[in-house]
Scaffold this motif. Sequence first.
Motif: not given
Length: 167
Positions: A21-28, A38-48, A78-85
């Motif tokens: 799973a970690a290797r696959d996420w690294r590929r993503v 710039r892409v920020e890693d939000g943890g497995p399965g989530m990027a910003f 998804g897009a919004g004013a904050t990461r949570l949105v």
Amino acid sequence: MREAVRAAPRAAVAIDDPVRAARDWRRVLDRLARLPARVEDGGPGMAFVRVPPGDSAARWFAAVHEVLEPLGLRARCGAGATRLVAFVASHRSGDAVCRPGAEAHFLADAPLELVCVDPDVMLRLRLIGVRTFGELSALPLHQLRRFDDDVLSWYELARGEVAASSR
């Protein structure tokens, strides 16, 4: 394993493999790094990805889908004013955008389980009748003083107070 396959021959069997799973996420993440932002890693399965002001979220969604297509992945954007949105927007059907200023309305029916990972906090919220952002926003602030900063941030967002909750 054989018994499971025999009992449910059409079922998919998933085996937890954290290394794979970690290797696959690294590929993503490596694929997403090809985007011109710039892409920020939000943890497995989530990027910003921060969409430049004035640019179209739909254009960026298309770029993300195009970059991930060779991996056979269908991303939810998804897009919004904050990461949570933006995170909540990514859980709507299809790619979704929350317009600036519409956060309270956009979040109103979203279940707090999307963001609340602490079962004790979720239970305490349920006990006072809160399951959605809209229900949270209807509470008087004094009822939330016993909760942590996360719940107070969700409360501010649920009430449309985005600037105060820019997490």
